[in-house]
Design an enzyme around this catalytic site. Sequence first.
Site, PDB file in Angstrom:
ATOM      1  N   HIS A 154     -12.927 -27.342 -41.128  1.00 12.54           N
ATOM      2  CA  HIS A 154     -12.099 -26.295 -40.521  1.00 12.54           C
ATOM      3  C   HIS A 154     -11.554 -26.746 -39.165  1.00 12.54           C
ATOM      4  O   HIS A 154     -11.332 -25.917 -38.288  1.00 12.54           O
ATOM      5  CB  HIS A 154     -12.890 -25.001 -40.347  1.00 12.54           C
ATOM      6  CG  HIS A 154     -13.631 -24.601 -41.586  1.00 12.54           C
ATOM      7  ND1 HIS A 154     -13.019 -23.979 -42.636  1.00 12.54           N
ATOM      8  CD2 HIS A 154     -14.912 -24.801 -41.959  1.00 12.54           C
ATOM      9  CE1 HIS A 154     -13.915 -23.773 -43.600  1.00 12.54           C
ATOM     10  NE2 HIS A 154     -15.067 -24.268 -43.226  1.00 12.54           N
ATOM     11  N   SER A 277      10.040 -42.433 -27.732  1.00 14.31           N
ATOM     12  CA  SER A 277      10.902 -41.287 -27.481  1.00 14.31           C
ATOM     13  C   SER A 277      12.147 -41.755 -26.761  1.00 14.31           C
ATOM     14  O   SER A 277      12.102 -42.686 -25.952  1.00 14.31           O
ATOM     15  CB  SER A 277      10.140 -40.272 -26.611  1.00 14.31           C
ATOM     16  OG  SER A 277      11.041 -39.451 -25.896  1.00 14.31           O
TER      17      SER A 277
END
Lengths: 456, 456, 456, 456
Positions: A154, A277
């Site tokens: 989880h 980037s």
Amino acid sequence: MGAHIIDNRMVGGSFGTTEMRQVWDEKNRFQKHLDVEAALAYAEGEVGLIPEKAAKAIEAHADADHYDLDAIAARVAELQHTLMPTIEALQHQSGDYGEFVHYGATTQDIVDTGTVLQLKEAFTIVERDTKAVALLLRGLAEKYRNTLMTGRTHGVQALPITFGFKCAIWLDELLRHLDRLKEIKARVLTGNISGAVGTYASFDGKGPEIEKLALEKLDLNVPNICWQSSRDRFSEYASVIALISGTLGKIGNEFYLLMHTEIDEIEEPFTAGKVGSSTMPHKRNPSSCEGLASLTQPVLHAAALIHQSLTMEHERDAMSWRAEWIALPELNIYLSAQLQLAQGILKGLTVRKDNMLKNLKLQHGLILSEKVMFELGKEVGKQTAHHLVYTCAMTAFEQERPFEDVLWEEAEIRSRFSKEEIDHWLDPAHYLGSTQTAINRVLQRADTVLGRPVQQ
Amino acid sequence: MGAHIIDNRMVGGSFGTTEMRQVWDEKNRFQKHLDVEAALAYAEGEVGLIPEKAAKAIEAHADADHYDLDAIAARVAELQHTLMPTIEALQHQSGDYGEFVHYGATTQDIVDTGTVLQLKEAFTIVERDTKAVALLLRGLAEKYRNTLMTGRTHGVQALPITFGFKCAIWLDELLRHLDRLKEIKARVLTGNISGAVGTYASFDGKGPEIEKLALEKLDLNVPNICWQSSRDRFSEYASVIALISGTLGKIGNEFYLLMHTEIDEIEEPFTAGKVGSSTMPHKRNPSSCEGLASLTQPVLHAAALIHQSLTMEHERDAMSWRAEWIALPELNIYLSAQLQLAQGILKGLTVRKDNMLKNLKLQHGLILSEKVMFELGKEVGKQTAHHLVYTCAMTAFEQERPFEDVLWEEAEIRSRFSKEEIDHWLDPAHYLGSTQTAINRVLQRADTVLGRPVQQ
Amino acid sequence: MGAHIIDNRMVGGSFGTTEMRQVWDEKNRFQKHLDVEAALAYAEGEVGLIPEKAAKAIEAHADADHYDLDAIAARVAELQHTLMPTIEALQHQSGDYGEFVHYGATTQDIVDTGTVLQLKEAFTIVERDTKAVALLLRGLAEKYRNTLMTGRTHGVQALPITFGFKCAIWLDELLRHLDRLKEIKARVLTGNISGAVGTYASFDGKGPEIEKLALEKLDLNVPNICWQSSRDRFSEYASVIALISGTLGKIGNEFYLLMHTEIDEIEEPFTAGKVGSSTMPHKRNPSSCEGLASLTQPVLHAAALIHQSLTMEHERDAMSWRAEWIALPELNIYLSAQLQLAQGILKGLTVRKDNMLKNLKLQHGLILSEKVMFELGKEVGKQTAHHLVYTCAMTAFEQERPFEDVLWEEAEIRSRFSKEEIDHWLDPAHYLGSTQTAINRVLQRADTVLGRPVQQ
Amino acid sequence: MGAHIIDNRMVGGSFGTTEMRQVWDEKNRFQKHLDVEAALAYAEGEVGLIPEKAAKAIEAHADADHYDLDAIAARVAELQHTLMPTIEALQHQSGDYGEFVHYGATTQDIVDTGTVLQLKEAFTIVERDTKAVALLLRGLAEKYRNTLMTGRTHGVQALPITFGFKCAIWLDELLRHLDRLKEIKARVLTGNISGAVGTYASFDGKGPEIEKLALEKLDLNVPNICWQSSRDRFSEYASVIALISGTLGKIGNEFYLLMHTEIDEIEEPFTAGKVGSSTMPHKRNPSSCEGLASLTQPVLHAAALIHQSLTMEHERDAMSWRAEWIALPELNIYLSAQLQLAQGILKGLTVRKDNMLKNLKLQHGLILSEKVMFELGKEVGKQTAHHLVYTCAMTAFEQERPFEDVLWEEAEIRSRFSKEEIDHWLDPAHYLGSTQTAINRVLQRADTVLGRPVQQ
């Protein structure tokens, strides 16, 4: 220039390897049509349905390099038929023997069997590269079999595992995929030459023999009965591709998750010069992993599309092919990119053992609450232990204190155990259970399937 | 050469129009990136973030014709970044002003806004051609409003309709699609220029103004807030395309059904020279209709794929784009082929009125059992009538006798009605209900949406 | 007991709210069939097609509570028809007037219009709860508009944002969804009563009037022409549900990501007594967020399934309904659970501001490399600046040193700026750009759509 | 009452058999959880991890009949955990030995292994019924091996086939499906009991032994390594189900097509009392065939949904299960209805031989144009022949004259052949090619797979 991203020169390479795109390139498609016509002529020559000389002549002209595809494309537009112009061109080149081209066959015979020939090339690539990925995972599973890291369920820290254990689970999946490829191979690589409605009516009683000879020549299997209206083999193949793609995408997604700045446990290969980037100089993006992860959805949707072809009407319709012409290349091509990306990533992977350990200790021992519960349980019963440990864990969590300290304040524990015992329990290395046994089982199976790896 | 069927020179034309494929062609994609960079420079020049001369210089070099796409493609492979080489090339051409290219922007700003510019061109085509199909259907609905044919439910003859009625139903659907296109247009055609995480941080406080000026220059709408992580507009567009494609595919499938040799009520345009089958000389296949029908599944699956992009992680990930780069061109391109095929078919459709009538009489009146039941019901009650008529119908069916004859043997009927009355009931032209009213309503709405058609 | 998870008593509640499951419950479905029959009788009474007393009698018996559904179910099996037994039962209860039940209607009229009545109830719930979620997001966007956190792209830290900014982006999406619901409402909530093939043939010339009266009685819109073979409205509705579900799933997934132990920036509401793990006492799982995230895929696949109904054959077939009977309840029910989960999570959300700040500082300033580049760029040109800052960033990354220190060693920087200037640049609070402007625009739009919120 | 159509009492029976719905009923699901807990306790008793008496006690209470599911459901809501209440209840019933329930296991162990136990029951049903359908097709293929009918491609008459040939093609597909089921069986029916992250850490070093004993007790296979995060087995199973469903849906669709009033070559079993239409007394709808055809799409979409679970995050997340809990029952249940419908239809099928012959003659010989072309080709060359015959065929088509007459007017033919020869060519029975050979091959393979059928 390409309108579909697969054929885009700038970025198409991220959506498929050059090798696999060439398998599905229109020139190879055209070549396969010629190959099937040649094999058909050969077989018909053998059984005497057409003159042997005609067969030889047709075979001699079955070379895509000698055809003008633009001219054929123009003729396709004119006749509104996708194969006739190919037949015409082959007839033309075969001169007087042209009469005997495509003798008794229907378009579907040529196109379907041609597709299977392309699929055969694709199958070989997929099998080879799936093995390669499996071998790399085998290497990682062994190398990092003792490298401690956090097991998460989880998205939350659960219990310790090792990085090799994680890789072994993926390896086991890939070994199953290799089994699957093996099981479906003969079924999928089956040709079909049986005339307009599959009855061989136009082959003067020699149809089954001709089909057998032609398909053997093409190194394809022979069907029991015409499959023009039975497309299950393509869907079956697509299903296995979807499973392989699912595993690869999962690996890509997992590495992407582990590359989160806050987790930072692995890093994909970063080559100097690579730009993260266009505006943020510090960025080192998991771009290969994202590429790997992102191509599973397109594969799944192409697989779903091809399943729509399972429904054919009557002896054949022209509605399902189109889905196949679209989806078969797509799923092979996207998978080829995934297989290549996966190899690149697994080969050059940086494993940050220190960060793995650091994260494992992030919760100051809380991650080993289960161990404490079991040990305490032996004394006070599991239910009572669960309750006590749960309370301590929630306290440690909410007050952000070391679990050890909170446990030590608990009378039930203090009265029974020493601080050293607790320390021992809270050491992740002592709570790996039978991890090694499981890894061993997978490695052994890998050796059976992949062969024993030579020293790397 | 193309690996994807869309870029296949021989058959790609069946999967998309040249016009729409050019919208998504890599050159146009590249041009759109230049357009966005130019608009950005313009806006930044206007607000004084960069020198006005720089803006002019950049705008002057934003012409795809002056770039070597192969060289840029090679550089993409090197940098492993899909946009940087474009920026570099534009910088290079802009000379000293190159510094100011892409100022403050992030890759996503350029790529997303560029995609919306392509989408705008696609949108115009889709709207134009959907209208054209609607107009053709309007024509058919009016022309054949009284042309009797069999209405079929569950593939079985049910009650009479007219061919114009069938067309009017499709027309009504298309009018709804045109409404939908109108509703979503402003939302979908919205650009985005807001920097790496959408905060405009790199624009020195002038971000919102720059975005507004740049997007207005590009004739796109301005968002309230960055949508880099909100891809719902693309999915919304895809959904409407899916609906249009669904209607067109349905029409294709319907005509394919009506062209069954045994039904033979319409025929798609058949041009001399068109080849039906490579082996069966007599075949006249519904190949355009099959093409039209077959492209709905690929559109639906591309639409489903693009919906997977609705989930983005954090401020942006690189996993959803890929699905968009694949699916957006696909669904526009496939639909363009459908719109073109539909126009061709509807324009040149042969309507076999005689066969329509013949089929309507195939069951010797059985098709009007409902009418008989209602008339008889007025006398004996609907339940009793249903029972009596059901029995007669089943007898007629099983004994293959004219319904009229079986009815006439039935005392309850014979005692109440004349043979002429029964004849009248069994005439399909007398049982069309309010077909004309419904057609009128649709035609009126068509005129509102499409404009009153000029005399054709 | 339930075989489908939706009807599973133990866990069905995680897959749909009780309220929404009741909308699609078989009793409500049956009631809607009675409602349509009653409205039809009413309308037929008004126009004089059936006796007014019959209409009154039928309306009086249209109450599901007075029927034995088990008996009707048994009769369905017998007749192999899903509606006839309902008609029979209503006839039986209506006594002598039973003759006039279902007068002139076809099964599809009742079933389709009944479905639209159910859809109307579902629509109301969806609209209400989407607004409620939007209002909660509005609250969070405002409350946390200045709460600094890390903006992440590709899973990697990129630039600072605020938590309110993230919420405002989601809010903007939800406002678009509310617009969409509004746009499609009238189209979707349209009934259909026009007889076996939609021609109103069985209504003695009064069909259009009867349909209008009946649908107005049911508060549904009236179609221009029969839509038995036009299922686009259901697909359109499904598409909007898919978009809403996509946003909600994205929010769930985002919170799940932010709850990773290593990130730990938010926590979903944790009620005492809630069990995280059956074996690990320390686990606090993001189970609501996972529930929220997990239901998007089932909705997307139900939406894709319903799109398959766009193709109908002839005037109607029985193949598409089934997909609708399956998928319409599914997508409404799953979405209802998501809307409920989202409200619960957003209401009780714990925002860990300290951890947000801690993570923002994790990279010792690296996250502000862009800012440094722009400032340096003003002096040395952007390209040179990008190169210098990129080198510093990579050094800081690889040597794990504070970015500030590495920058300070760079002569080009040291010679031009003071340490205070660099400190100022590296403060995330100074690099939020026009975040507030964007948030304001969204909040203003929210107030227009949702109404100005009262003081909470 | 049911909200999902599967649990709808009135019509649920059309969406799944009672038997298969019971496999997935919540009570059976609960029973399987108890079974796994019992097998775990047994194994742990065997290896001495828990007292043997505890094991016996737990096994003794593993009977769903003794539990109050409503109470457990209420507790699930309270704890917000789907399994804990089951564990609690079993503990409670086991009294003092309750401590030892679920010892060392994690929720996922129980739930996953329980699901596999349900799957095992489903697998048995699917295998049994697929065989039954194959046997029925075997019977039809043999019985109608010489029954002439029209082969159709593109919905248009192409060449003669036999009805048995059509059935043999389907049979061959089903035989492949049976092979597939066999191949995947061992892989799919594999359990998993290895603790929270699959390392067996909580089993005190005896994990692998315990897992082996427990799974053998349950008659399931033992994995090499934990598959909590590897869901490929479920997707693989779904893929095979999708293929079977595809074939069945195709058969349903084919019969639906052949039941068109204008074709009318077969009829599905029609039982007295069955109601075709609520308003048209004469209707005999292919409702079983439509049911059969319509369930393929829901199966395909459930299969696509389950493939989304291939991506799991970390050692496990709670997002993929949900898709499985939804989709696994669905695809088994829908397929069960298809298998049942197919058996019913194939058993009671009416084959209208006369109509088959009538349709075959509908085009007055045109359907044998290929034969004429080949015979003429032997004299004048295939190309010339194709041209001549094409011209005659188009003439016959357009003038609606017998093909024979038009051929006879053609000098090239008249000069070479007698009218008797032409008559012979145009007899469909003489143009069935090697249909019998192909049928024989399939029947032989059927006997190998299904066993030689006893005299029916």
